[in-house]
Design a protein around this motif. Sequence first.
Motif: not given
Length: 349
Positions: A89-102, A113-123
């Motif tokens: 995909n073209r994912i570059s932004e993953v919000h802090i609560h993107a995976f809530v409910g899983l 994708n285009f995810i910079n792992i250093t910019k991911l929230s620790t949570r």
Amino acid sequence: MIDCKINAMVLLTISIAFICDAKTSRCHYNLNRVKQLVAHCENQGFTLVPRNLNNTIQELDLSNNMIKTLENGTFENYSILEVLILNHNRISEVHIHAFVGLPYLKVLKIRDNFINITKLSTRVFSPLVNLTTLDIGRNAEQSPVNKSFVYPDKTFAALKRLQFLSLDLFMFPEFGDGFRSLQFITVLNFDRYEIIESTQNFSLDLNNNALVCSCTTLDFLLWLTKTPVSFVNGNTYTCTMSNNSQVNLMEVTKDIKRYFADCNATVWLRIGIVLISCIVSVSIPLSIVYYYRWKIILFMFRKFRRAVERGLHVNYEYDVYVSYEERSITWIKNNLLPKTEQEWGLKIC
């Protein structure tokens, strides 16, 4: 005038809803080998994750779309999801609560994708308490030139049950103490690596690593031969060969051809096995068709005859008409008639 505006707004709302439903309807469902419901939504041009799919799906494939952002609560409607695939995909932004409910998610694939792992929230991965497989390789270019790359250990530390982790390997990598909490890791895969040939000397600490010298690690060994590396503990490191013997690592790198001469042979052996399998899988059906060719021909003949009879509104009494001369009557009675009428079930005139 007000009524017209209200009607127009209602019509617009209905139109938007119809378009959304039309997009999600392009996803199709089936059951996998363990009878779990799978939603196939790959190659559909989605720019956002659809939220109105069947909420009993346990596997969701959104590969090869144009999704750019994973918003908060994106997957809340799919609470029993176990496998989530977001590759290509073209994912570059993953919000802090993107995976809530899983809470039951076991496999997350988000490569290419285009995810910079250093910019991911620790949570960001905290809700994924049962995740065992994470593939986040082949993402954005993140390695600073001639500087250490510090992996965000606190981000991955929440994945206590992780067993398989695929990452990009960058130049001068540093792994923090947070990775010590991943006690169930059995496979750490560096799918793409940016360890380049360097003219600068740098040290490499391989302490407490179970090194394996095999065809699968050959690229790393070749890199050691081309790069000026000094080991922290000198040249005392050993690695395990395919026959379980222990050999000095530097000795292996000095004579790559002798130790790994059979690597190419293994590749050709696999190719040969695949080709033989393909030949066998094609020849068996062809042999069956050839063996039953007459029965197949007769079956098709009967189908064709019935179609002709229905079209002409007639019912033919005979299947075959034979014209012959007197010298052939013996062969016809002794050979042709028994074969045609008794074995093939055709009636001769």
